[in-house]
Structures are given as C-alpha cells and as structure tokens.
Write a protein that holds these residues in place. Structure first.
Motif, short mmCIF file in Angstrom:
data_model
loop_
_atom_site.label_atom_id
_atom_site.label_comp_id
_atom_site.label_asym_id
_atom_site.label_seq_id
_atom_site.Cartn_x
_atom_site.Cartn_y
_atom_site.Cartn_z
N ASP A 120 1.25 5.52 -4.04
CA ASP A 120 1.53 4.59 -2.94
C ASP A 120 1.26 3.15 -3.36
N TRP A 121 1.83 2.22 -2.61
CA TRP A 121 1.66 0.79 -2.86
C TRP A 121 0.66 0.20 -1.87
N GLU A 122 -0.11 -0.77 -2.33
CA GLU A 122 -1.01 -1.53 -1.47
C GLU A 122 -1.15 -2.93 -2.04
N ASN A 152 -2.40 -5.77 -7.06
CA ASN A 152 -1.40 -4.72 -6.83
C ASN A 152 -2.12 -3.38 -6.96
N TYR A 154 -2.31 0.12 -6.82
CA TYR A 154 -1.70 1.46 -6.80
C TYR A 154 -2.73 2.48 -6.31
N THR A 196 4.73 -7.02 0.07
CA THR A 196 4.84 -6.04 -1.01
C THR A 196 6.26 -5.50 -1.04
N LEU A 198 9.03 -2.77 -2.95
CA LEU A 198 9.36 -1.65 -3.82
C LEU A 198 10.79 -1.88 -4.27
N THR A 238 -5.38 -3.90 2.63
CA THR A 238 -3.93 -3.94 2.64
C THR A 238 -3.39 -3.88 4.06
N ILE A 252 6.07 5.97 -4.63
CA ILE A 252 6.61 5.25 -5.77
C ILE A 252 7.13 6.25 -6.80
N VAL A 258 6.80 -2.43 -8.45
CA VAL A 258 6.07 -2.84 -7.26
C VAL A 258 5.66 -4.30 -7.44
N THR A 272 6.48 0.93 -12.87
CA THR A 272 5.81 2.22 -12.87
C THR A 272 6.46 3.13 -13.91
#
Length: 275
Positions: A120-122, A152, A154, A196, A198, A238, A252, A258, A272
C-alpha cells in the motif's frame, strides 16, 4: 533554505540546494544528519562556499540517511481515521521505523516476493529535529525543528495486521523514499496540498495543516517519553485514500511508480520492483 545529501563517486556529502539541479557543497559533512550535529548548523550551511555541483534526481540520498530515531505517527489525519473505521484519538499513536527502511527519494523500491501481496501507499510529511529536545513545551517546539521533508511510506498490509503491533509492516528494508531535501521552516508554509499518486492517478490529497496532532504537539508529546536528538525524524501520518481502505481494495503492483508531493517541499517518486 534547502539542504540535501548528494551521492558522488567519492561518497556522499551535504549540500545547500540552489535549484532543482544545482547545489553548493558544504565541506566537511558527509550528509545532512552529520551537519545537524553542529549547534550552528544553520550558519554553517548559509555561509558554505564550497564547490558548486550539478546533480540528477538519482544522485539524491535519503536526506538524513541514518537518524538515531524515526518515530512514526499513525492515525493522524481525520479523513484517514474515519476511512479505517476508527474514532479520533486523544493521544498520538506511535510506532518506530528503523534507518534501514530509508532509501533515496528517487531510488527503486525492491519488494521481496513474500511481501508484495498487499503493498500500500502512504504519503507523509516528515519533521526533522535540529537539536536535542527533552521535555519540550509545545510553545517552544518550533525552536527544535530543523525543517521538513517528504516520506514515501510503503506499507506491507498483510505483515502489518498479523499482530496488533504495526511495526513489522512499516519497516521493510529500503522501502521508504525520503527527501528530496530538507526545507527549513522559514521556507515552508503549512496548508498546501499533500498528494500521493499511483502512476498518473491521484490517490491521496489533503492540506498539510489538517493534522490531528501538529508537529509542535508531537515534539512535546514524544520528547516527554524520550529525548529527540538532532537528525531524528518524526513521520506525521498519512491522509485518507490508502488502497487497503478502498472497496475493492487496491494495492501497488510490479513496476508501479508511487509519487508523493507536498507543496513547498517538492516530491519523491519511487518505482516498485518485485524481486
């Protein structure tokens, strides 16, 4: 003022950033973390008249490569708290990340096969401490903040939720792009957008002043538990829009970039790569 840690064939060095591609070397310091150990680090950086250098994005190292402490704050944006189905906290939720988790702001993030299923993204705002802070009052906290940067963060959700402790999903090796540089408080104004992406799709957006606990409150709270030292980092949390909270959930994938951008601080962007 902006300060960066830049890679070269001879190692890394601290520099005062003049533009997005040029900087002045601050002689005698291998990175920004080393520079911050000086009581007069600001004067040293401002007066630096070393070699003028040109750099590429990939020449940038994590702005503070090896802080003594990285203290992360969970559930610190109201919209993220609500999307995760929780109540607003009365005290900050803290966990730690180790320096091994940091990587350059434009480095690839290599994810092992056993940890790529729920990635996941944060996007987060990071606070860098400028001098030792012990039992600091909120009203005085600004004097202890060297500046701000972008993180960033992850997150491996399957690892995170194996137990009630989040750390194991938040500290994988070289999984957190950090930078691109440190921006001192006089050059940064709260209230701009944290976003953020993607790929080209914006996944998170919030104003940076929408924190439940702001940097001064966090410095006060944390420094009453243990001292914060120069170069230590507080990662402030986040906003809403993470993939794990979506319906259906979204994560992701291999090759996805990202990008986290904060108005006034610049951006970091990590590709990634599934191992």
């Amino acid at each position: 003022m902006r300060l960066a840690t830049i890679r070269s064939t001879q190692g890394t060095f601290a520099a005062r950033v003049e533009s997005d591609t040029t900087a002045v070397k601050i002689d005698g310091y291998a990175n920004v973390g080393d520079l911050l150990q000086e009581d007069n680090w600001r004067q040293v950086a401002e007066k630096a008249a070393g070699e003028e250098v040109t750099f590429e994005q990939t020449d940038l190292e994590a702005v503070v490569p090896a802080p003594k402490k990285i203290v992360c704050v969970g559930l610190n944006y109201a919209n993220h708290i609500k999307e995760m189905g929780r109540d607003l906290p009365t005290h900050p939720t803290l966990f730690v990340k180790y320096p091994d988790a940091l990587t350059g702001p434009f480095d690839d993030v290599l994810v092992p096969e056993y940890a790529n299923a729920e990635l996941d993204w944060e996007g987060e705002l990071a606070v860098v401490i400028g001098k030792r802070a012990r039992r600091v009052k909120e009203a005085d906290a600004a004097d202890y903040i060297a500046g701000y940067a972008v993180m960033n963060d992850y997150t491996m959700r399957d690892y995170q939720y194996r137990t009630l402790q989040w750390h194991q999903g938040k500290s994988f090796e070289k999984s957190a792009g950090f930078g691109p540089w440190l921006t001192t408080p006089d050059s940064f104004e709260f209230g701009g957008e944290l976003a953020t992406y993607l790929g080209d799709e914006k996944m998170q957006t919030t104003p940076t002043d929408d924190l439940v606990f702001n940097p001064a409150q966090l410095v006060e709270y944390i420094s009453h538990i243990y001292p914060l030292d120069a170069g230590d980092v507080i990662v402030t949390g986040t906003p809403g829009g993470v993939g794990h909270a979506r319906n259906p959930k979204r994560y992701i994938g291999d090759g996805d970039v990202v990008k986290v951008e904060i108005d006034g601080l610049g951006y970091v962007a990590n590709k990634t790569v599934f191992e």
